[in-house]
Design a protein around this motif. Structure first.
Motif, PDB file in Angstrom:
ATOM      1  N   PRO A   1      76.153   2.177  58.960  1.00  8.58           N
ATOM      2  CA  PRO A   1      75.187   3.026  58.257  1.00  8.58           C
ATOM      3  C   PRO A   1      75.831   3.904  57.182  1.00  8.58           C
ATOM      4  N   THR A   2      74.999   4.323  56.230  1.00 11.58           N
ATOM      5  CA  THR A   2      75.442   5.229  55.178  1.00 11.58           C
ATOM      6  C   THR A   2      74.999   6.656  55.478  1.00 11.58           C
ATOM      7  N   VAL A   3      75.502   7.565  54.658  1.00 14.65           N
ATOM      8  CA  VAL A   3      75.032   8.946  54.621  1.00 14.65           C
ATOM      9  C   VAL A   3      74.076   9.038  53.435  1.00 14.65           C
ATOM     10  N   SER A   4      72.955   9.723  53.601  1.00  7.46           N
ATOM     11  CA  SER A   4      72.008   9.836  52.497  1.00  7.46           C
ATOM     12  C   SER A   4      72.483  10.880  51.492  1.00  7.46           C
ATOM     13  N   HIS A   5      71.970  10.758  50.277  1.00  8.24           N
ATOM     14  CA  HIS A   5      72.340  11.717  49.236  1.00  8.24           C
ATOM     15  C   HIS A   5      71.946  13.135  49.635  1.00  8.24           C
ATOM     16  N   ASP A   6      70.741  13.302  50.172  1.00 12.81           N
ATOM     17  CA  ASP A   6      70.271  14.641  50.552  1.00 12.81           C
ATOM     18  C   ASP A   6      71.094  15.202  51.702  1.00 12.81           C
ATOM     19  N   GLU A   7      71.438  14.355  52.666  1.00 13.66           N
ATOM     20  CA  GLU A   7      72.277  14.807  53.784  1.00 13.66           C
ATOM     21  C   GLU A   7      73.629  15.291  53.273  1.00 13.66           C
ATOM     22  N   PHE A   8      74.191  14.522  52.353  1.00  9.27           N
ATOM     23  CA  PHE A   8      75.510  14.881  51.841  1.00  9.27           C
ATOM     24  C   PHE A   8      75.450  16.170  51.039  1.00  9.27           C
ATOM     25  N   ALA A   9      74.411  16.345  50.226  1.00  9.84           N
ATOM     26  CA  ALA A   9      74.267  17.569  49.438  1.00  9.84           C
ATOM     27  C   ALA A   9      74.176  18.796  50.346  1.00  9.84           C
ATOM     28  N   ALA A  10      73.389  18.682  51.427  1.00  8.71           N
ATOM     29  CA  ALA A  10      73.276  19.796  52.376  1.00  8.71           C
ATOM     30  C   ALA A  10      74.605  20.058  53.072  1.00  8.71           C
TER      31      ALA A  10
END
Length: 357
Positions: free
Chosen positions: A165-174
C-alpha cells in the motif's frame, strides 16, 4: 592453547547484524520473483548507451552532473537539489550517517524495507519501529507520536515494500505538519512509477506543495527503468541537506555506464513507462485472482504482491519454490511475490490456491 586466530574488534551491534539477504537466484527453468526486478530486457537504445561508455580506464564524473542536470530540469529544481548515488538505498545510508549517530533514534514503519534496521545500526543510531495497520499500511499518526527529542530521521516508504500500500497525499501532508521541522523526513519512493492510486503521495510534488526543507524524496532507476544491475538512484531535497549526504558518500560510486544508461532511459521514457503500465495491469489482475483463492492481499501499488502468511511464511514459500517459483518469504509475516513474466502468473495463482489459508 587455542589455535583460533585473534580477530580485530568489531562493534557488537554490527557483529550481531545479519548480512543483507537478497532475493534468491533462480535456476534456468524457474521464475525469479524474489527481488522486485523488471522482467523486461533493456531497450536496445539503453544497451547501446552502456556500450558507448568505453572509457572505463578513467574515473567517472563523481557527481553524475549530466544526470543531475537532467533530473533538475525535470523536477523544476536546481542541480544542487539533486543527488545521484549507487541506488536509492545508498543515498538513504548517506542521509542516516549525516543525521543520526549513537543516542539518536530513527523512526520507520515495520514491516518495511528489510535494509532499514541494518542501515540504522551501521550509523550507530537506534531503530524505533512502528507497527503497520491491520491492512498493512503505514500508521502515520502513530509514527508522528513516536517522534521524540532524540529522533533525527523518519522514513516513509510508499508504496511500502514488502506489503504494497501507499501513503496518501493528504495523510503525508498532515504527517509533515506533525513532525518537528528539524527532523528529516525521507520519502522512499523506489516503486513510485507503478502507482495507479490517484490519492497517493507523489514525491516530485511534495516539496513544491509543502515547501519544507526537511523532506528528501528518494527515487531509483532500478525498478521501473530496469537498471537494477547498474545501481543508479537519486534524491531530491534541500541543497544543504544533500550536501551533508554527499559528504558521507563513497566517492565515485556511480559508474559512467550507469549514468549513460539512466540518461538513455529518460530518453526512452515513454516506451519504458508503457512497460510499467503492462506490469501494473498484470499486478492488478494477479491481486484479483489471488483474493479469489482466499488470500487477503493488501492494496498493491508496487511491482509485487503480498501474501500475509504469518507463521506459515517459510512453509508457503517452500511450496512455491517446489513449483519453480522463487519468492521472498519474511519469517513470521508473509511472502512477497514480484510481478514477473506473464507466463508465471497462472502458476503463481495455482500454487497460491493450493496453500491458501
Amino acid at each position: 592453547m587455542s589455535e583460533e586466530p585473534v580477530l580485530p574488534r568489531i562493534r557488537p551491534e554490527i557483529a550481531a547484524l545479519p548480512a543483507y539477504r537478497q532475493g534468491r537466484q533462480a535456476s534456468p527453468d524457474a521464475f525469479k520473483l524474489s527481488s522486485n526486478e523488471n522482467p523486461f530486457d533493456p531497450l536496445p537504445g539503453v544497451v547501446e548507451a552502456i556500450r558507448s561508455a568505453t572509457g572505463i580506464n578513467r574515473y567517472p564524473d563523481a557527481t553524475a552532473s549530466r544526470l543531475r542536470e537532467r533530473l533538475a530540469a525535470r523536477y523544476g529544481v536546481s542541480a544542487d537539489d539533486v543527488h545521484v548515488g549507487a541506488g536509492s538505498v545508498s543515498l538513504l545510508a548517506q542521509l542516516l550517517l549525516a543525521t543520526a549517530g549513537p543516542g539518536d533514534e530513527v523512526v520507520y514503519a515495520w514491516r518495511s524495507f528489510e535494509a532499514y534496521p541494518s542501515l540504522v545500526a551501521v550509523a550507530g543510531a537506534t531503530s524505533v519501529q512502528v507497527p503497520l495497520t491491520a491492512d498493512a499500511r503505514h500508521d502515520l499518526p502513530a509514527m508522528a507520536a513516536a517522534v521524540t527529542d532524540r529522533t533525527r530521521l523518519v522514513i516513509v516508504c510508499s508504496p511500502n515494500n514488502p506489503t504494497g500500500p501507499t501513503v496518501s497525499h493528504d495523510e503525508f501532508a498532515a504527517f509533515v505538519d506533525a513532525v518537528p521541522r528539524d527532523v528529516l523526513i525521507v520519502l522512499d519512493e523506489a516503486y513510485a512509477e507503478f502507482v495507479t492510486d490517484p490519492t497517493s503521495v507523489e514525491g516530485d510534488r511534495v516539496r513544491v506543495l509543502i515547501a519544507r526543507p526537511n523532506i528528501v524524496v528518494l527515487r531509483t532507476f532500478s525498478k521501473a527503468y530496469g537498471l537494477a544491475g547498474l545501481r543508479v538512484g537519486y534524491a531530491i531535497g534541500h541543497t544543504r541537506v544533500l550536501d551533508a549526504a554527499r559528504s558521507t558518500a563513497i566517492p565515485l560510486a556511480v559508474t559512467a555506464a550507469g549514468e549513460e544508461a539512466a540518461l538513455a532511459s529518460l530518453d526512452a521514457e515513454s516506451e519504458l513507462l508503457h512497460r510499467v503500465k503492462v506490469i501494473a495491469a498484470r499486478r492488478d489482475g494477479l491481486v484479483e485472482r489471488l483474493r479469489a483463492t482466499g488470500w487477503d492481499v493488501p492494496d498493491a501499488q508496487g511491482n509485487f504482491v503480498w501474501l500475509p502468511a504469518g507463521d506459515r511464511a517459510l512453509e508457503v514459500a517452500a511450496v512455491f519454490e517446489q513449483a519453480g517459483l522463487v519468492v521472498r518469504p519474511f519469517a513470521g509475516d508473509g511472502v512477497r511475490i514480484s510481478v514477473g513474466e506473464e507466463e508465471s502468473i497462472d502458476r503463481v495463482v495455482e500454487v497460491a490456491a493450493a496453500v491458501a489459508p
